[in-house]
Write an enzyme that holds these catalytic residues in place. Structure first.
Site, PDB file in Angstrom:
ATOM      1  CG  HIS A 256      -2.255  -1.199   1.357  1.00  0.00           C
ATOM      2  ND1 HIS A 256      -2.946  -1.302   0.352  1.00  0.00           N
ATOM      3  CD2 HIS A 256      -1.799  -2.128   2.166  1.00  0.00           C
ATOM      4  CE1 HIS A 256      -3.348  -2.667   0.600  1.00  0.00           C
ATOM      5  NE2 HIS A 256      -3.039  -3.162   1.849  1.00  0.00           N
TER       6      HIS A 256
ATOM      7  CG  HIS B  19       2.668   5.444   6.154  1.00  0.00           C
ATOM      8  ND1 HIS B  19       2.127   4.957   7.739  1.00  0.00           N
ATOM      9  CD2 HIS B  19       2.230   6.017   5.795  1.00  0.00           C
ATOM     10  CE1 HIS B  19       0.933   5.652   8.293  1.00  0.00           C
ATOM     11  NE2 HIS B  19       1.209   6.635   6.850  1.00  0.00           N
TER      12      HIS B  19
ATOM     13  CG  HIS C  97      -0.496   8.123   2.255  1.00  0.00           C
ATOM     14  ND1 HIS C  97      -1.508   7.194   2.217  1.00  0.00           N
ATOM     15  CD2 HIS C  97      -0.252   8.443   3.633  1.00  0.00           C
ATOM     16  CE1 HIS C  97      -1.265   6.844   3.253  1.00  0.00           C
ATOM     17  NE2 HIS C  97      -0.763   6.955   4.707  1.00  0.00           N
TER      18      HIS C  97
ATOM     19  CG  HIS D  42       0.469  10.446   7.137  1.00  0.00           C
ATOM     20  ND1 HIS D  42      -0.381   9.827   7.081  1.00  0.00           N
ATOM     21  CD2 HIS D  42       0.630  11.614   7.095  1.00  0.00           C
ATOM     22  CE1 HIS D  42      -1.340  10.621   6.254  1.00  0.00           C
ATOM     23  NE2 HIS D  42      -1.289  11.443   6.483  1.00  0.00           N
TER      24      HIS D  42
ATOM     25  CB  THR E  71      -5.989   7.621   6.307  1.00  0.00           C
ATOM     26  OG1 THR E  71      -4.376   7.474   6.286  1.00  0.00           O
ATOM     27  CG2 THR E  71      -6.032   9.653   6.710  1.00  0.00           C
ATOM     28  CB  THR E  72      -4.902   2.490   5.739  1.00  0.00           C
ATOM     29  OG1 THR E  72      -4.340   1.982   7.148  1.00  0.00           O
ATOM     30  CG2 THR E  72      -4.124   3.463   5.084  1.00  0.00           C
TER      31      THR E  72
END
Length: 355
Positions: free
Chosen positions: A179, A204, A206, A223, A305-306
């Site tokens: 992801h 991680h 995005h 994040h 957010t996941t």
């Protein structure tokens, strides 16, 4: 005198004659009738005891069997409850026909086919995250979901305590988890906010940036996920932008060259070739290299957010982005062209901004 002697003798003779006269003529016993045989067989059948293929000679079992027989109660049945607790022999003296399971009249529930969650429209897309698993219900029914659009004009200006970043270098452990590109950070790096200390666990990326400022998203975002010892989470959002910083001055001979972010370059150079496999290439990294100099921030309560979209997450969105090159964004784009969740309703949540 003679009469007294003969009297007993006479009595013996009389007794002998009586036995001879009353004895019936010797003959064979009459054969049992068929009805009698059937009754005997039925009684014998009821008295049969069947023991499981693994009989036990345990003294407790013997006593229980004897007790049942002494009670004289119809069929002899021994259950495990009749034996000592530690006796593992399973014994049944009653033979019963195996029951045939009848087909259920209840409607059979349809099998739920699980889909791997994704960022794209479809069965595994963001609109269906909450339907993929009961653990993801917050994605569907949560009232404080992230990311959100931060309207600066609606944010409450406040004297917020500065965030204390107590970060130190760590050995690089990097993974492409399917992801995003994620880095698991070593022990000893923490942040302090409002008197609470959170440990940096991982960070991680995005693309594009998930949170929006006045409706605009940055090129990317990092994040930084932290955890308090009570399990609560705090996430710092560092906006990554390809827009050159204003600090870069222009001279008559040209512009100051904007350098690529050193930490991002190290990470991209060490992205594993195999998804899902963590790599430890033996290099050190310093998370301080992706923090802006001005660390004023917005804050609000939201969620991951996941999936599973866990709520009650403290969000700290740094107002000022850091610069990364277009080449660095393109390299991430080659792996994940888009891995940002759609904006979620802000509702009546309060957003604060440092003055």
């Amino acid at each position: 005198m003679m009469n007294r002697i003969l009297s007993p003798f006479a009595m013996v003779i009389a007794l002998a004659l009586s036995l001879v006269l009353t004895q019936p003529v010797m003959g064979s016993d009459p054969a049992p009738t068929p009805n009698t045989v059937n009754k005997v067989e039925k009684i014998a059948d009821k008295a049969k005891v069947t023991v499981s293929p693994s009989p036990s000679s345990d003294e407790e079992m013997s006593k229980a069997l004897t007790s049942k027989i002494n009670k004289g109660s119809g069929d002899i049945i021994i259950r495990t409850s009749d034996l000592a607790v530690n006796n593992t022999a399973m014994i049944s003296a009653e033979v019963k026909p195996k029951s045939v399971a009848k087909p259920s009249t209840k409607p059979v529930e349809k099998e739920v086919h699980t889909h791997h969650w994704t960022y794209f429209d479809g069965p595994g897309g963001p609109d269906n995250w909450g339907n993929l698993s009961k653990d993801n219900l917050a994605c569907l029914k949560g009232k404080n979901q992230s990311p959100i659009n931060i309207n600066i004009d609606r944010a409450v200006k406040a004297e917020l305590n500065p965030i204390e970043f107590i970060y130190r270098a760590s050995p690089l452990t990097i993974i492409d988890n399917g992801h995003t590109i994620m880095v698991n950070y070593g022990e000893g790096s923490n942040l302090m906010v409002d008197g609470r200390q959170y440990r940096l666990v991982q960070f991680h990326f995005h693309k594009p940036g998930e949170e929006a400022i006045n409706g605009e998203r940055s090129d990317m975002v990092a994040h930084l996920v932290h955890q308090h010892h009570d399990g609560s989470l705090a996430v710092v959002a560092v906006l990554l932008s390809t827009v050159k910083p204003v600090a870069l001055r222009k001279y008559w001979w040209g512009e100051d060259a904007a350098k690529e972010n050193a930490l991002i370059s190290t990470l991209w150079n060490n992205v594993p070739l195999v998804k899902g496999k963590a790599e430890t290439p033996g290099v050190m990294i310093d998370i301080n290299q992706i923090l802006p100099t001005d660390r004023s921030y917005f804050t609000y309560m939201g969620s991951l957010t996941t999936p599973p979209c866990t709520e009650n997450v403290l969000w700290l969105v740094l107002k000022n982005p850091i610069y990364i090159s277009e080449a660095q964004v393109k390299n991430f784009d080659r792996i994940y062209p888009m891995n940002a969740r759609p904006l979620q309703p802000k509702g009546d949540r309060l957003v604060k901004e440092t003055k």
